[in-house]
Design a protein around this motif. Structure first.
Motif, PDB file in Angstrom:
ATOM      1  N   ILE A   4      -1.193 -12.327  -7.429  1.00 41.61           N
ATOM      2  CA  ILE A   4      -2.600 -12.016  -7.683  1.00 41.61           C
ATOM      3  C   ILE A   4      -2.890 -10.568  -7.285  1.00 41.61           C
ATOM      4  N   GLU A   5      -2.407 -10.181  -6.123  1.00 44.63           N
ATOM      5  CA  GLU A   5      -2.633  -8.810  -5.658  1.00 44.63           C
ATOM      6  C   GLU A   5      -1.943  -7.796  -6.574  1.00 44.63           C
ATOM      7  N   LEU A   6      -0.752  -8.129  -7.032  1.00 45.36           N
ATOM      8  CA  LEU A   6      -0.028  -7.236  -7.934  1.00 45.36           C
ATOM      9  C   LEU A   6      -0.770  -7.089  -9.269  1.00 45.36           C
ATOM     10  N   LEU A   7      -1.301  -8.183  -9.768  1.00 45.93           N
ATOM     11  CA  LEU A   7      -2.095  -8.112 -10.997  1.00 45.93           C
ATOM     12  C   LEU A   7      -3.306  -7.198 -10.818  1.00 45.93           C
ATOM     13  N   PHE A   8      -3.935  -7.273  -9.659  1.00 47.36           N
ATOM     14  CA  PHE A   8      -5.100  -6.433  -9.385  1.00 47.36           C
ATOM     15  C   PHE A   8      -4.702  -4.977  -9.219  1.00 47.36           C
ATOM     16  N   ARG A   9      -3.703  -4.723  -8.403  1.00 44.85           N
ATOM     17  CA  ARG A   9      -3.289  -3.337  -8.151  1.00 44.85           C
ATOM     18  C   ARG A   9      -2.697  -2.665  -9.388  1.00 44.85           C
ATOM     19  N   SER A  10      -2.198  -3.477 -10.304  1.00 47.72           N
ATOM     20  CA  SER A  10      -1.680  -2.955 -11.571  1.00 47.72           C
ATOM     21  C   SER A  10      -2.787  -2.771 -12.604  1.00 47.72           C
ATOM     22  N   GLU A  11      -4.015  -3.075 -12.192  1.00 53.37           N
ATOM     23  CA  GLU A  11      -5.210  -2.928 -13.026  1.00 53.37           C
ATOM     24  C   GLU A  11      -5.201  -3.837 -14.256  1.00 53.37           C
ATOM     25  N   ILE A  12      -4.609  -5.018 -14.086  1.00 54.95           N
ATOM     26  CA  ILE A  12      -4.583  -6.004 -15.164  1.00 54.95           C
ATOM     27  C   ILE A  12      -5.793  -6.918 -15.059  1.00 54.95           C
ATOM     28  N   ILE A  13      -6.210  -7.211 -13.822  1.00 52.83           N
ATOM     29  CA  ILE A  13      -7.397  -8.034 -13.614  1.00 52.83           C
ATOM     30  C   ILE A  13      -8.459  -7.212 -12.882  1.00 52.83           C
ATOM     31  N   SER A  28     -13.526  -8.512  -9.452  1.00 56.19           N
ATOM     32  CA  SER A  28     -14.199  -9.810  -9.296  1.00 56.19           C
ATOM     33  C   SER A  28     -13.241 -10.968  -9.595  1.00 56.19           C
ATOM     34  N   GLU A  29     -12.380 -10.824 -10.588  1.00 54.47           N
ATOM     35  CA  GLU A  29     -11.373 -11.853 -10.870  1.00 54.47           C
ATOM     36  C   GLU A  29     -10.419 -11.984  -9.686  1.00 54.47           C
ATOM     37  N   TYR A  30      -9.995 -10.848  -9.174  1.00 51.66           N
ATOM     38  CA  TYR A  30      -9.096 -10.814  -8.023  1.00 51.66           C
ATOM     39  C   TYR A  30      -9.711 -11.517  -6.816  1.00 51.66           C
ATOM     40  N   LYS A  31     -10.926 -11.122  -6.463  1.00 50.70           N
ATOM     41  CA  LYS A  31     -11.575 -11.682  -5.268  1.00 50.70           C
ATOM     42  C   LYS A  31     -11.769 -13.190  -5.386  1.00 50.70           C
ATOM     43  N   SER A  32     -12.121 -13.647  -6.554  1.00 50.33           N
ATOM     44  CA  SER A  32     -12.390 -15.063  -6.750  1.00 50.33           C
ATOM     45  C   SER A  32     -11.140 -15.925  -6.568  1.00 50.33           C
ATOM     46  N   ILE A  33     -10.077 -15.601  -7.286  1.00 49.95           N
ATOM     47  CA  ILE A  33      -8.869 -16.430  -7.209  1.00 49.95           C
ATOM     48  C   ILE A  33      -8.114 -16.197  -5.897  1.00 49.95           C
ATOM     49  N   ASP A  45      -9.731 -18.380  -3.286  1.00 47.80           N
ATOM     50  CA  ASP A  45      -9.301 -19.776  -3.426  1.00 47.80           C
ATOM     51  C   ASP A  45      -7.913 -19.992  -2.824  1.00 47.80           C
ATOM     52  N   SER A  46      -7.016 -19.057  -3.077  1.00 40.89           N
ATOM     53  CA  SER A  46      -5.667 -19.197  -2.516  1.00 40.89           C
ATOM     54  C   SER A  46      -5.698 -19.058  -0.996  1.00 40.89           C
ATOM     55  N   GLY A  47      -6.580 -18.218  -0.489  1.00 46.07           N
ATOM     56  CA  GLY A  47      -6.725 -18.055   0.950  1.00 46.07           C
ATOM     57  C   GLY A  47      -7.225 -19.325   1.622  1.00 46.07           C
ATOM     58  N   GLU A  48      -8.163 -20.010   0.979  1.00 47.70           N
ATOM     59  CA  GLU A  48      -8.665 -21.287   1.506  1.00 47.70           C
ATOM     60  C   GLU A  48      -7.547 -22.322   1.563  1.00 47.70           C
ATOM     61  N   LEU A  49      -6.726 -22.334   0.540  1.00 43.85           N
ATOM     62  CA  LEU A  49      -5.603 -23.264   0.486  1.00 43.85           C
ATOM     63  C   LEU A  49      -4.586 -22.959   1.589  1.00 43.85           C
ATOM     64  N   ILE A  50      -4.315 -21.694   1.806  1.00 44.25           N
ATOM     65  CA  ILE A  50      -3.397 -21.293   2.879  1.00 44.25           C
ATOM     66  C   ILE A  50      -3.947 -21.711   4.237  1.00 44.25           C
ATOM     67  N   ALA A  51      -5.222 -21.473   4.460  1.00 42.98           N
ATOM     68  CA  ALA A  51      -5.849 -21.849   5.737  1.00 42.98           C
ATOM     69  C   ALA A  51      -5.767 -23.358   5.958  1.00 42.98           C
TER      70      ALA A  51
END
Length: 118
Positions: free
Chosen positions: A78-87, A90-95, A98-104
């Protein structure tokens, strides 16, 4: 109760990853990173599901630990998609959220399980 919450959140996250994968392929013409995201993002729930019928406490711990590692890998994509300017941001923060909540939730579940099985 925590197990059912973990199951539901991981299933919802997997569905979100499938839809996000379709979006990335169809709208962004992105095929490589999106496939990695799909694999790791759906693997989280698959390993949680497998843990429900673990053969031992060690097997249960291992399955949840693998799910945790897959969730962390998903955050990488997800971070790579964002840093590569693909997403978008707002798309980055949202998903990513969600993954952060799952990790926690996975960390909390593993901690509780390990404390109860000392």
């Amino acid at each position: 109760m925590k197990e059912s919450l973990l199951y539901e959140k991981s299933m919802n996250f997997a569905i979100r990853c499938v839809k996000f994968y379709k979006y990335l392929r169809e709208e962004k013409n992105e095929y490589v990173l999106s496939k990695q995201l799909l694999r790791s993002g759906t693997s989280v729930g698959a390993n949680i599901r497998e843990s429900r019928f673990a053969q031992s406490t060690a097997d249960f711990d291992s399955k949840l630990n693998i799910a945790l590692k897959e969730a962390e890998e998903t955050q990488y994509w997800i971070e790579l998609l964002f840093r590569s300017e693909i997403i978008t941001e707002s798309e980055y923060k949202s998903i990513y959220s969600d993954s952060g909540e799952l990790i926690a939730l996975l960390l909390s579940t593993l901690k509780t399980f390990r404390n109860n099985n000392k």
